[in-house]
Design an enzyme around this catalytic site. Structure first.
Site, PDB file in Angstrom:
ATOM      1  CG  HIS A 189       2.548  -0.017   4.411  1.00  0.00           C
ATOM      2  ND1 HIS A 189       2.123  -0.759   5.470  1.00  0.00           N
ATOM      3  CD2 HIS A 189       1.314   0.860   4.379  1.00  0.00           C
ATOM      4  CE1 HIS A 189       0.883  -0.646   6.032  1.00  0.00           C
ATOM      5  NE2 HIS A 189       0.325   0.389   5.145  1.00  0.00           N
ATOM      6  CG  ASP A 195      -1.905  -0.965   0.995  1.00  0.00           C
ATOM      7  OD1 ASP A 195      -2.167  -1.745   0.229  1.00  0.00           O
ATOM      8  OD2 ASP A 195      -3.077  -0.685   1.898  1.00  0.00           O
TER       9      ASP A 195
END
Length: 719
Positions: free
Chosen positions: A254, A101
Site C-alpha cells: 500500500h 493499492d
C-alpha cells in the site's frame, strides 16, 4: 458631456426597469444553491466523505465459484465471451509484480516512485478516484515513469454491498478522473478489500463477472503483506517471499492510508532478496505478454475528465473560503442575538418610564391613508380610525384605483375623512400629495389594508414631545396569523422586525419606519424633500434620509397596527422581493453616509454597516448553513449535525419566546418555528439572492397591489 462613471453606476441601480419573470426568479438563485451543494459534494468525493460506505463483507460459501478460479492464478479474465466461463492466469515463474493499492499519497507515493526508479523497476498502482482527484500530479508521475495504472474504485467500498448502478458509477468516475489528470484509462481492476483467488465466494464472484462484462481484467494477488497493519519490516518481507522457490507472484503493498515507513523499508529488502534469487520485476500486462492496460484517451472523454478535475480542484480549494464564510455567518447571527439580548431589555425598561418623552402630546395630527384598489379593506381601516381615542384628521389618497375604492370612501361619509383623487403615480407620490394637504405638523402614515387600535395614534405621537425626534416607528403585527404562512410571518414580525427595532432604537439607528404604522414631522419630511421615488422601499429610504439630517427616530412598541399579510407564497414572494431589493437600493443610495460628517456620518459608520451585515450579508450567506447541514446529514456525522441544528433551533426558540414575551403575545404560534426554519427561511434566502442578482442590473417596480381579502377587520382580542 458624458456622464461620470459614478452617475452611470447609480443609474444602473435606480433606473426604472422591468424585473425578472416569475420562473426566472427561482431559476437563478436555485441554480446558485445547487452549484454550492455540488461543490460540497465534489469536495466530499475528493476526500472520500460523500457516498462513503465502510461495510466489509464476511466470506460466505463458494458453491457458485468455478474450481479452476479458486485454484488458479491472481488474474481473472471475465471479459466478452469469457464472461460465462472466466479463466485465470498465473504470473510466470521467476517473475514478480509489485502492486500498490489505495494511492496515490503525497507523502509515500513519491518515495516509492523514487525507490522503483533507482532500481529500474516497473510496478502496478491501483488507485482510487478520490485520491486521483486530490493528487493529480502523482498520477502523471506514475504514468511518466512507465508504471501501470489500475482502477480501485472511486470511494473504496466493498462492492458486495453495492448495486450494479453504484459499481458502474465507481468505475466510470475513476476512469473520468484518470482521463482528467493524465489523459488515460485503465483496463485493470482490483476490488477493494480483496485477497487471493481462493477468497472468491458466492457474493463477490457475481461482482467479478459484472466488472468483466464491462471490459475489465480483474487482478487479485498471490501474496498479501498486510503492511497496512504495520506488523514490522521483517514480517512484511517474510509475507512477500514466494511459497515455492522460483514461483511467480503478485505482491500486495500500500502506498497510502497511513504511515508507510515500514512498507518502504520492507520494499527495499523485498527487491534485494528477490533479485538475488533471479526474479525480474514487471507489470501485470507485460508479465502476461499483453499490451499495457493503461491506454490514452482523446476527444470528449478527455475533456469531460479535465472538466471534472477542474471542478473538483476548484471545490477543494474553495472549501476553506466556504468554511470561513460559514464562520462569518455564525459570528453575525450570534452577534445579532447577543445585541438583541443585551439591548432589548434596556429598551423595554426605558420605555416603562412615564415621563420618558416629556409632557403628553395632545395636538391633532393628520393620518394619511394611501390607497390603490383597497375596496376589500378600506372600510375596516377607516372604521378603526373612527374609534381612535386621539384627535385626528384622515386624508385618503386614492391613487387611481379602478375597483371603486374612492367611491366606497365617499359612501361612508365620515366627517373626519377627506378624499383626494389622483392619477396613479405610486405610493411615494400618493404620500407626498397627502403631506401637502395635511393640516397638522405631525403626519401618521398607514396602509389601506391596516387596522389601528383605538390607542395606536396616541401612542405613536407621544415621542414627538421631544423636539429632536423626527419620526416614530410603530409596532406592525400580522392580523391574519391563523394560517400556517400567516403564523410564520407573525413570528418574523415579532422577532425579526420588532426585536430588531428595539436594538436599533437603543443604538439610535432605526433604518425603517414601517409603512403600515409610522409618523413623521412635516419639517423633517420637508428637509429631506419628501417621499422619494428612487427606490422600491420608500419607507427605508425616507427613514435613512431623516436620520442623516440629524433627526432622531424611535420605536413606540405600544402603537400597534394590524395588517393583512400575504396569504400565498406567490404574494409573499412579490412583497419580499420588493422589500429586499428596495432596501438594497436605499443602502446604495445613502452609501456616502459612511464618509460623511455629523449625524449622517454617525449613521453611516454605525447604522449602515449593521444593516448591511445583519440584513444583507448574513442572510445572503445563510444558505451555507443549510447546505452544510444537508451535506452533514447525507454524507457526514448525521447525529452530530442534527444535534447542532437542534441546538440552533432551541436558541432561536428561546429568543423568539423572549420577543413574544416583550410584545405580550401568546407563544403558542412558536410551535411552527421548526417548520418555519425548514421552509419559510429558505424561501426568504431565495428572495434575497434574487434581489442581490437583480441589484447589479437595476430594476424598479411600480407600487404593486397585493390581493387582499379584508379578513383583518378589527384588532385581535388577544392584543
Amino acid at each position: 458631456m458624458s456622464r461620470s462613471r459614478h452617475q452611470r453606476r447609480r443609474q444602473s441601480l435606480l433606473r426604472p426597469r422591468r424585473l425578472a419573470a416569475p420562473p426566472l426568479r427561482f431559476f437563478m438563485p436555485l441554480s446558485l444553491l445547487a452549484c454550492l451543494l455540488a461543490l460540497l459534494v465534489l469536495r466530499g468525493l475528493a476526500n472520500n466523505e460523500a457516498f462513503h460506505d465502510s461495510r466489509i463483507a464476511i466470506s460466505v460459501d463458494k458453491d457458485t465459484v468455478p474450481q479452476n478460479l479458486l485454484k488458479g492464478g491472481p488474474v481473472i479474465d471475465a471479459r466478452g465471451d469469457k464472461n460465462d466461463h472466466p479463466v485465470s492466469y498465473h504470473i510466470p515463474d521467476r517473475t514478480v509484480v509489485l502492486s500498490f493499492d489505495d494511492g496515490p499519497s503525497p507523502e509515500w507515493t513519491p518515495k516509492i516512485l523514487d525507490l522503483l526508479e533507482s532500481r529500474s523497476i516497473k510496478a502496478d498502482f491501483f488507485v482510487t478516484g478520490a485520491m486521483t482527484t486530490r493528487y493529480p500530479d502523482l498520477i502523471r508521475d506514475i504514468v511518466a515513469d512507465g508504471h501501470e495504472l489500475g482502477v480501485h474504485t472511486f470511494t473504496h467500498p466493498d462492492l458486495v454491498y453495492q448495486s450494479h448502478a453504484r459499481i458502474s458509477w465507481e468505475l466510470a468516475q475513476t476512469q473520468l478522473a484518470l482521463a482528467g489528470v493524465a489523459g488515460v484509462h485503465s483496463a485493470l481492476f482490483r476490488p477493494p478489500y480483496s485477497s487471493d483467488a481462493t477468497a472468491l465466494d458466492d457474493w463477490n464472484y457475481p461482482v467479478l463477472k459484472y466488472v468483466g462484462a464491462r471490459g475489465y481484467l480483474t487482478a487479485f494477488i498471490d501474496k498479501d503483506t498486510d503492511d497496512w497493519k504495520r506488523p514490522g519490516v521483517e514480517e512484511i518481507v517474510k509475507a512477500a517471499m514466494p511459497s515455492k522457490p522460483g514461483a511467480g507472484e503478485m505482491i500486495l503493498l500500500h502506498d497510502a492510508g497511513g504511515d508507510r515507513t515500514q512498507t518502504i523499508a520492507a520494499l527495499t529488502q523485498i527487491i534485494d532478496k528477490l533479485q538475488a534469487q533471479g526474479y525480474r520485476f514487471t507489470t501485470i500486462s507485460e508479465a502476461l505478454g499483453a499490451s499495457s492496460a493503461t491506454v490514452p484517451v482523446h476527444g470528449f472523454q478527455l475533456w469531460a475528465g479535465k472538466g471534472f478535475i477542474w471542478a473538483t480542484q476548484f471545490s477543494v480549494h474553495t472549501l476553506p473560503v466556504l468554511v470561513a464564510l460559514l464562520a462569518l455567518v455564525g459570528f453575525l447571527n450570534f452577534g445579532r442575538f447577543a445585541l438583541m439580548i443585551v439591548l432589548a431589555p434596556i429598551h423595554a425598561r426605558r420605555n416603562k418610564r412615564p415621563d420618558r418623552w416629556g409632557e403628553p402630546v395632545t395636538e391633532s395630527v393628520t393620518v394619511l391613508v394611501p390607497a390603490y384598489n383597497e375596496i376589500e379593506c378600506i372600510a375596516n381601516t377607516l372604521n378603526s380610525l373612527a374609534v381612535s381615542d386621539y384627535p385626528i384628521e384622515v386624508i385618503v389618497i386614492d391613487d387611481g384605483s379602478t375597483d371603486g375604492t374612492a367611491d366606497a370612501v365617499e359612501a361612508m361619509d365620515l366627517p373626519f375623512v377627506r378624499l383626494i383623487r389622483k392619477v396613479n403615480g405610486g405610493k411615494p407620490s400618493a404620500l407626498n400629495a397627502g403631506v401637502a394637504a395635511a393640516s397638522h405638523d405631525i403626519v401618521v402614515m398607514m396602509d389601506g389594508d391596516t387596522v389601528f387600535e383605538p390607542s395606536t395614534v396616541r401612542e405613536l405621537v407621544q415621542p414627538f414631545a421631544d423636539p429632536t425626534i423626527g419620526a416614530v416607528a410603530g409596532n406592525a403585527k400580522v392580523g391574519n396569523r391563523d394560517s400556517l404562512i400567516g403564523a410564520w410571518q407573525h413570528i418574523e414580525y415579532v422577532l425579526g422586525h420588532n426585536l430588531d427595532r428595539r436594538m436599533y432604537d437603543v443604538l439610535g439607528v432605526i433604518p425603517t419606519i414601517p409603512g403600515a404604522v409610522g409618523a413623521f414631522r412635516k419639517e423633517a419630511l420637508r428637509q429631506v424633500g419628501g417621499m422619494s421615488e428612487d427606490t422600491l422601499a420608500e419607507d427605508t429610504d425616507i427613514t435613512i434620509a431623516v436620520l442623516c439630517e440629524g433627526w432622531r427616530v424611535v420605536y413606540a412598541e405600544e402603537a400597534r397596527a394590524w395588517t393583512e399579510a400575504p396569504a400565498s407564497l406567490q404574494q409573499l414572494w412579490s412583497q419580499r422581493y420588493r422589500w429586499s431589493y428596495g432596501s438594497m437600493q436605499a443602502m446604495w443610495k445613502h452609501r456616502r453616509a459612511v464618509t460623511a460628517k455629523g449625524p449622517a456620518g454617525r449613521f453611516g459608520r454605525i447604522g449602515l454597516p449593521l444593516i448591511v451585515l445583519f440584513g444583507v450579508v448574513a442572510p445572503l450567506l445563510a444558505p451555507l448553513v443549510d447546505m452544510f447541514l444537508l451535506y452533514g446529514v447525507l454524507f457526514g456525522d448525521a447525529p452530530i449535525t442534527l444535534s447542532s441544528w437542534g441546538g440552533f433551533i432551541l436558541l432561536q426558540a428561546a429568543l423568539s419566546w423572549y420577543a413574544f414575551r416583550l410584545d405580550r403575545e401568546k407563544p403558542w404560534h412558536l410551535i411552527s418555528l421548526p417548520i418555519q426554519q425548514l421552509v419559510y427561511r429558505q424561501l426568504m434566502y431565495i428572495v434575497l439572492l434574487q434581489s442581490a442578482i437583480t441589484a447589479m442590473t437595476g430594476g424598479r417596480l411600480r407600487w404593486q397591489k397585493l390581493r387582499r381579502t379584508g379578513e383583518v377587520a378589527t384588532a385581535p382580542v388577544e392584543a
